[in-house]
Every structure is written in structure tokens, then in C-alpha cells.
Design an enzyme around this catalytic site. Structure first.
Site, short mmCIF file in Angstrom:
data_model
loop_
_atom_site.label_atom_id
_atom_site.label_comp_id
_atom_site.label_asym_id
_atom_site.label_seq_id
_atom_site.Cartn_x
_atom_site.Cartn_y
_atom_site.Cartn_z
CB SER A 1 -7.65 -2.66 8.54
OG SER A 1 -6.40 -2.74 7.91
NE ARG B 1 -8.82 -8.75 7.86
CZ ARG B 1 -7.73 -9.04 7.14
NH1 ARG B 1 -7.57 -10.24 6.59
NH2 ARG B 1 -6.77 -8.14 6.98
CD GLU C 1 -10.02 -6.03 9.68
OE1 GLU C 1 -9.65 -5.78 8.52
OE2 GLU C 1 -9.24 -6.22 10.62
N1 EPU Z 1 -3.61 3.34 0.15
C1 EPU Z 1 -3.83 4.67 -0.12
N2 EPU Z 1 -3.93 5.53 0.93
C2 EPU Z 1 -3.83 5.13 2.21
C3 EPU Z 1 -3.62 3.78 2.48
C4 EPU Z 1 -3.52 2.89 1.44
O1 EPU Z 1 -3.91 5.07 -1.27
O2 EPU Z 1 -3.93 5.97 3.11
C5 EPU Z 1 -3.46 2.41 -0.95
C6 EPU Z 1 -2.07 1.79 -0.96
O3 EPU Z 1 -1.16 2.59 -1.64
C7 EPU Z 1 -2.29 0.47 -1.62
C8 EPU Z 1 -3.73 0.12 -1.27
O4 EPU Z 1 -4.32 1.31 -0.78
O5 EPU Z 1 -2.22 0.62 -3.02
C9 EPU Z 1 -3.82 -0.98 -0.21
O6 EPU Z 1 -3.17 -0.54 0.98
P1 EPU Z 1 -2.25 -1.52 1.86
O7 EPU Z 1 -1.27 -2.19 0.98
O8 EPU Z 1 -1.76 -0.76 3.02
O9 EPU Z 1 -3.21 -2.67 2.33
P2 EPU Z 1 -4.65 -2.63 2.94
O10 EPU Z 1 -5.55 -3.30 1.97
O11 EPU Z 1 -5.03 -1.28 3.39
C10 EPU Z 1 -4.57 -4.94 4.14
C11 EPU Z 1 -5.12 -5.45 5.43
C12 EPU Z 1 -4.12 -5.21 6.55
C13 EPU Z 1 -2.80 -5.87 6.20
C14 EPU Z 1 -2.30 -5.25 4.90
C15 EPU Z 1 -1.00 -5.84 4.41
C16 EPU Z 1 -7.52 -5.18 5.29
C17 EPU Z 1 -8.69 -4.37 5.67
N3 EPU Z 1 -6.34 -4.77 5.73
O12 EPU Z 1 -4.49 -3.52 4.25
O13 EPU Z 1 -4.62 -5.86 7.70
O14 EPU Z 1 -1.83 -5.69 7.21
O15 EPU Z 1 -3.29 -5.50 3.87
O16 EPU Z 1 -1.20 -6.98 3.68
O17 EPU Z 1 -7.68 -6.21 4.62
C18 EPU Z 1 -5.93 -5.51 9.64
O18 EPU Z 1 -6.73 -6.30 9.16
O19 EPU Z 1 -6.11 -4.97 10.76
C19 EPU Z 1 -4.75 -5.17 8.88
C20 EPU Z 1 -3.88 -4.26 9.31
#
Ligand code: EPU
Length: 313
Positions: free
Chosen positions: A235, A186, A305
Site C-alpha cells: 500500500s 502503522r 505509508e
Molecule cells: N477499494 C476500491 N478500489 C481499489 C481498492 C480498494 O474501491 O482500487 C476499496 C475496496 O473495495 C474496499 C476498500 O477499498 O472496500 C479497502 O480496500 P482493501 O480491503 O483492499 O484494504 P486496504 O485498506 O486498501 C489494507 C492495508 C493492506 C492490507 C489490507 C488487507 C493499508 C494502507 N493497507 O488495505 O496493507 O493488506 O488492508 O487487510 O492499511 C500494506 O500496508 O502495504 C498493505 C498491503
């Protein structure tokens, strides 16, 4: 840095294009919150932007650059100074034939900082160019994506960068090769007053069927996991090393928690959504509450972020 108050007439004299005064920033942000920008100006090419940045620096006026408003939070009191948007030439996409690497199956394209990611993804699909599929459904601009090193599903825009053309805070233009950037999770390693004018992306030739299939797969994942039909800035927090912000907020029991019109999404806990009539203050209050609760429970400080605008560049 000063606000525009004493410089309004001078700005009128200097800037030949349109100036939008006191424009509510809620119109320009996907969160649909934010007070008025003192002045909004659209720059359409490098000469215009150079003149503008130099004038603002000489007059010590604050300025902000925004893309498609998909990763910003503007305070209710609005933004002092000039808010700049890139249009015209900065929304273009062209193939750089002199850089085409036929042997390696690579094609280089130059995309303007003001180009929407949606347009760039469509261009790539139409031209059988693979690499940008992960960005399908991200509502930002190419400039915002590079500055954020936006990523999803294990890919980042930084992976595709060959070089960038930037403008610094003095209005000077430079080309920076990929190895001159400090691409991180990021971040792109440039000073905050650096403007991404153009990015040269290295893409790989593939069939349209495969590109479309990848786009559909990523779009489905996004719909399944993220509140795509709600007002949000994506996010809200960065994932701390070795952790997921969404999981931490979820485990802190905050899903569905709301302050006024600001609410932690039930679908994904790292999304703060505007349920319709939230103020920026409510979103900021909810942000602080989340940070406190997660810190109390896990000893981890979540870092936004989302770019919170409002202090001078
Ligand atoms: N999870 C929970 N509860 C929730 C949400 C997520 O337990 O309410 C758990 C999920 O089950 C998973 C883990 O957290 O095991 C990670 O969640 P997710 O796969 O949704 O990915 P993320 O890390 O939350 C990141 C990016 C997103 C991107 C997704 C998909 C960041 C901050 N966010 O989300 O980017 O779309 O991966 O690869 O790095 C953005 O930057 O605006 C964004 C949407």
C-alpha cells in the site's frame, strides 16, 4: 550530518567486515528503483551494531537501516552515508521457554529484526504457533513490520508484541515492554533513529491444519485483491481515518494512470507499481499527482505509508 566522502579511509580502518560501495538500492527495494547507497554494511550482532552506530554518531555520518526493502522508496540520487542491514544473529528465531505460559496455551518466541516475515511465518507453522498467519505473503522483515506496526485482515503485528529490544541513536540497548510502546496504525511510537533488534512475540498453540488453513485463506485474499506479481512497495498511502486510500484514488479516476514506468495498479488503486523501468522520480511525481487529485476531489490529504528515504537521520 555529512556524507562519507572524507571518512572513507577511516571507515575501512574501523569496519572489519565487508563494505559495499556505491551499491544500487534498486537491488534492495521491492519497487526496484533507487540510486546508489554510498556504503552498505551488514551488522550480524549487537556488539558490531553498537560499535558502528557509535562510530557513525561520533563522525556525524548519516545512516539508514533497511529491512527487506519492501516499504521504502529510495531517490534516484541514492543514499548518502551508510545503509545498514541486519543479518547473522539478527535473523534468528528462538522459543523463550522461561516465558512459556502453559496454562494460557501461549508460547513466546524471540525473533531478530533482520528475520524475514516469511521465515517467521514458516517457523510458527512448523511449531504449531498461531498469531502471525496474517503476515503470510508480506515481503518484509520482522524489524520493518514492528516499526510499521504492519497489519492486514484486521490483525497487526503489535497485537502479538510482548516486548522489544531496541538500540537508540547513541548505540545504547534497552528492553521495552509492550506498554512502553505507543502502537498506532502503522507506527510504534519510537524515534526515527531507533533500531528494532529483537521482538518477543506472544503466540497461541494451535493445530498445524488450522494455521495452514488461515495462511491459505489470507494468501488467497491477497492474490485476489492486491497486485502481488507486480513490483510495488505494498500500500503506498495510509488509509485516512474513516476512509480507504484505495477507494479514494479509484473514485478519483486514477486506476491505470501512469507517469513513465510508474503506474497506479488496475487491481488495487493504492498500489503504485513499477512496470519495469520506472525511476524513483516518476514514482514520486505520480505520488504527488495522486495527492493533488484526491485533495481536489475529496479535500483529504493522503499521507504515504511508504518510507521515502533521503534526508539525514
Ligand atoms: N477499494 C476500491 N478500489 C481499489 C481498492 C480498494 O474501491 O482500487 C476499496 C475496496 O473495495 C474496499 C476498500 O477499498 O472496500 C479497502 O480496500 P482493501 O480491503 O483492499 O484494504 P486496504 O485498506 O486498501 C489494507 C492495508 C493492506 C492490507 C489490507 C488487507 C493499508 C494502507 N493497507 O488495505 O496493507 O493488506 O488492508 O487487510 O492499511 C500494506 O500496508 O502495504 C498493505 C498491503
Amino acid at each position: 550530518m555529512v556524507s562519507l566522502n572524507s571518512h572513507k579511509k577511516n571507515l575501512y580502518r574501523f569496519w572489519k567486515g565487508e563494505i559495499l560501495w556505491n551499491k544500487p538500492m534498486s537491488q534492495y527495494s521491492t519497487l526496484k528503483v533507487g540510486g546508489p547507497a554510498e556504503a552498505v554494511i551488514t551488522a550480524t550482532d549487537i556488539d558490531e551494531l553498537t560499535g558502528l552506530i557509535k562510530w557513525l554518531k561520533e563522525n556525524e555520518i548519516s545512516w539508514w537501516i533497511i529491512g527487506r526493502g519492501s516499504n521504502i522508496l529510495v531517490p534516484d540520487k541514492g543514499l548518502p552515508g551508510v545503509t545498514i542491514m541486519l543479518e547473522g544473529k539478527f535473523t534468528g528465531i528462538e522459543k523463550l521457554f522461561d516465558l512459556q505460559d502453559q496454562a494460557e496455551n501461549h508460547v513466546f518466541i524471540r525473533v531478530g529484526g533482520g528475520c524475514s516475515l516469511a521465515k517467521a511465518v514458516n517457523y510458527c507453522t512448523a511449531n504449531s504457533l498461531s498469531g502471525l498467519e496474517f503476515a503470510v505473503g508480506i515481503p518484509g522483515s520482522l524489524g520493518g513490520a514492528v516499526v510499521m506496526n504492519a497489519g492486514a485482515w484486521g490483525y497487526e503485528i503489535g497485537d502479538l508484541l510482548d516486548s522489544v529490544i531496541i538500540m537508540n541513536g547513541k548505540g545504547e540497548v534497552h528492553e521495552v515492554q509492550r506498554d512502553g510502546l505507543d502502537l498506532t496504525y502503522r507506527g510504534w511510537g519510537m524515534k526515527r533513529d531507533t533500531i528494532l533488534l529483537y521482538a518477543c512475540l506472544k503466540l497461541t498453540i494451535n493445530t498445524q491444519e488450522e494455521i495452514k488453513a488461515a495462511c491459505s485463506r489470507f494468501q488467497e485474499l491477497r492474490k485476489k485483491n492486491q497486485p502481488v506479481n507486480e513490483l510495488s512497495a505494498g500500500s503506498f498511502f495510509k488509509n485516512p481515518p474513516e476512509h480507504s486510500a484505495g477507494r479514494l484514488i479509484d473514485e478519483a479516476g486514477l486506476k491505470g494512470y501512469s507517469i513513465g514506468g510508474a503506474k497506479i495498479s488496475e487491481k488495487h488503486a493504492n498500489f503504485i507499481i513499477n512496470t519495469g523501468n520506472a525511476s524513483a522520480a516518476e514514482i514520486l511525481e505520480l505520488m504527488l499527482l495522486v495527492q493533488d487529485k484526491v485533495y481536489e476531489r475529496f479535500g483529504i490529504k493522503l499521507e504515504p505509508e511508504v518510507h521515502i528515504l533521503g534526508s539525514g537521520i
